[in-house]
Design an enzyme around this catalytic site. Structure first.
Site, PDB file in Angstrom:
ATOM      1  N   GLU A   1       0.878  -1.175   0.000  1.00 43.08           N
ATOM      2  CA  GLU A   1       0.000   0.000   0.000  1.00 43.08           C
ATOM      3  C   GLU A   1       0.906   1.213   0.000  1.00 43.08           C
ATOM      4  O   GLU A   1       1.397   1.643   1.048  1.00 43.08           O
ATOM      5  CB  GLU A   1      -0.892  -0.024   1.260  1.00 43.08           C
ATOM      6  CG  GLU A   1      -1.873  -1.179   1.302  1.00 43.08           C
ATOM      7  CD  GLU A   1      -3.041  -0.984   0.344  1.00 43.08           C
ATOM      8  OE1 GLU A   1      -3.309   0.163  -0.051  1.00 43.08           O
ATOM      9  OE2 GLU A   1      -3.686  -1.981  -0.006  1.00 43.08           O
TER      10      GLU A   1
ATOM     11  N   CYS B   1      -2.280   9.625   2.541  1.00 40.94           N
ATOM     12  CA  CYS B   1      -1.819   9.029   1.279  1.00 40.94           C
ATOM     13  C   CYS B   1      -2.774   9.288   0.128  1.00 40.94           C
ATOM     14  O   CYS B   1      -2.365   9.352  -1.025  1.00 40.94           O
ATOM     15  CB  CYS B   1      -1.620   7.531   1.456  1.00 40.94           C
ATOM     16  SG  CYS B   1      -3.124   6.684   1.961  1.00 40.94           S
TER      17      CYS B   1
END
Ligand code: NAD
Length: 461
Positions: A212, A246
């Site tokens: 991720e 993010c």
């Protein structure tokens, strides 16, 4: 055994895993319930740690970390019976009587490595998926959010099955030593540079990984967009958690005829959200450390500041900032910003947007603000990103029904909700073939017929 020798910890987890203890739905539900209790009973410590590390307010703490983690576990509890149920289908005619099933078997002994910006979400949400999948896990929180890492290390052994779960705190030496062990899956959240290190280490043992990662999320504001709403939604998600998200909108690509209106609304939104002096706002966070502060302060020399720009190193404060007139070669346009700075760049056509996105590493999120469906669809059709949002941004991780994760440079593999369960299990296809019928036709010698291939010919392409 040195402090960096994790072989007996992993061996003990593997031995426990092989007893089958983690496979039963009863055990999985008990662990998920325990995780919810853990978050509920330790929420004050979690809020305090988030304040200490990131000066995060409680509402955003719940949105992204505290209540978020409990909700992910509750979602898994609601659906785990259905997820665990093998999917069944009929067998091909020649294999009848029989049936097929896709079982979802646990992977085994897993490693979860977290990043610092959402320190509970990024350790506990993968842990929920690991539990739901029936695995054991070693959790390595980021050392950068030190207070949050300490809370994770303190609470997990007190609530979850200690034979199945352990926390290892530390930085590069600890992670490097952990990566030397044999894992059945590694789940990593962090930047693409470290992602490559993890992938290489995993490759040595052919260990599957979920990566991720991050990147620069392009945020497109078309001339047809509802400009005020776009400005407010972008400002909200660019400045929340001091920009350490993010999925945050990294930079805006905007049509020139709506640029001034957009900039006006962003400035108004900053004032409305955080007051005349955001440094005194209880809702505006702080940059994680001096190193990140210095990197972000450096970006303020790129282009022209049209909002914000103030800094205070002692407080690790960087004001909510908007930049214009940046060059594509400026560091702010080359590196993931990961802070409360928003460059706004003019574009004049959908083709230019598509070329912009496709000429750069694949982003984690792509956001299109447009009231013109054809424009939206063209951009979505011609580009790639881990996820996308239309007329909003960065909300996708909050929806457990959506697969969350990157593509290409922003990562591989998906999680959240069912997708997390799938990431932490092996889709094991099983054919159950009855012995009651065994037609001669499939066996040699072939003469008048062509064996099994002929019999299942209807399946051949
Ligand atoms: P990072 O890659 O520096 O660190 C992540 C983890 O890797 C930490 O636990 C750290 O201890 C460990 N690590 C660091 N260097 C290592 C090395 N050389 N060898 C082995 N392990 C090492 O990332 P970060 O600064 O913690 O987080 C920021 C990045 O994470 C950003 O790029 C952001 O976009 C990304 N991110 C992605 C998601 C997502 O869900 N896709 C979520 C949050 C953050």
């Amino acid at each position: 055994m040195s402090d960096l020798d994790f072989s007996s910890l992993i061996a003990a987890q593997r031995a426990y895993y092989l007893t089958g203890a983690t496979r039963s739905v009863h055990w999985r539900k008990a662990q998920l319930h325990a995780l919810v209790t853990m978050v509920t009973e330790n929420s004050e410590a979690m809020y305090d740690a988030l304040w200490k590390d990131l000066r995060r307010n409680r509402y955003d703490a719940d949105l992204m970390d505290v209540a978020y983690s409990a909700k992910e576990a509750l979602h898994a509890l609601r659906h785990i019976d259905a997820w665990m149920k093998p999917e069944r289908a009929a067998a091909p005619v020649v294999m009848e009587p029989g049936y097929t099933e896709v079982r979802r078997d646990p992977l085994g002994v897993t490693l979860i490595i977290g990043a610092w910006n959402e320190p509970f979400m990024l350790t506990l949400a993968p842990l929920v998926a690991a539990i739901a999948g029936g695995n054991t896990a070693v959790i390595k929180p980021s050392e950068v959010a030190a207070a949050c890492s300490a809370v994770v290390a303190d609470m997990i052994p007190r609530y979850l099955d200690p034979q199945a779960f352990a926390v290892v705190e530390g930085a590069v030496p600890e992670t490097t030593a952990l990566l030397e062990q044999k894992w059945d899956m590694i789940f990593f959240t962090g930047g693409p540079a470290v992602g490559k290190i993890i992938h290489q280490a995993a490759a040595k043992q052919l260990t599957p990984v979920v990566l991720e990662l991050g990147g620069k999320n392009p945020t497109i504001v078309h001339s047809s967009a509802d400009i005020r709403t776009a400005a407010r939604r972008i400002a909200y998600m660019r400045y929340i958690n001091a920009g350490h998200i993010c999925t945050a909108p990294d930079h805006v690509l905007i049509w020139p005829e709506v640029k001034d209106e957009f900039l006006g609304h962003v400035k108004e939104a900053i004032r409305e959200f955080y007051g005349e002096d955001p440094q005194t706002s209880p809702d505006f966070g702080r940059v994680i450390n001096e190193r990140t502060f210095d990197r972000l302060a450096g970006y303020l020399t790129n282009g022209t500041i049209v909002a914000g720009g103030q800094t205070d190193r002692a407080e690790r404060y960087v004001a909510p900032t908007v930049l214009v007139d940046v060059s594509v070669d400026d560091p702010v346009m080359k590196e993931e910003i990961f802070g409360p700075i928003l460059p706004v760049v003019e574009v004049t056509s959908v083709d230019e947007v598509i070329d912009w996105v496709n000429g750069r590493p694949e982003p984690l999120g792509l956001y299109v603000f447009s009231e013109d469906h054809h424009v939206t669809e063209r951009i979505l059709d011609a580009t790639e990103s881990g996820d996308a949002v239309v007329n909003d941004c960065a909300l996708q991780p909050l929806i457990p029904e959506l697969p969350f994760g990157g593509v290409g440079n922003s990562g591989m593999g998906k999680y959240h909700g069912r997708f997390g369960f799938e990431a932490f299990t092996n889709a094991r296809g099983v054919l159950h073939h009855s012995t009651s019928v065994d037609p001669r036709i499939k066996y040699p010698p072939y003469g008048t017929h062509k064996g099994l291939h002929d019999a299942i010919g209807h399946l051949a392409p």
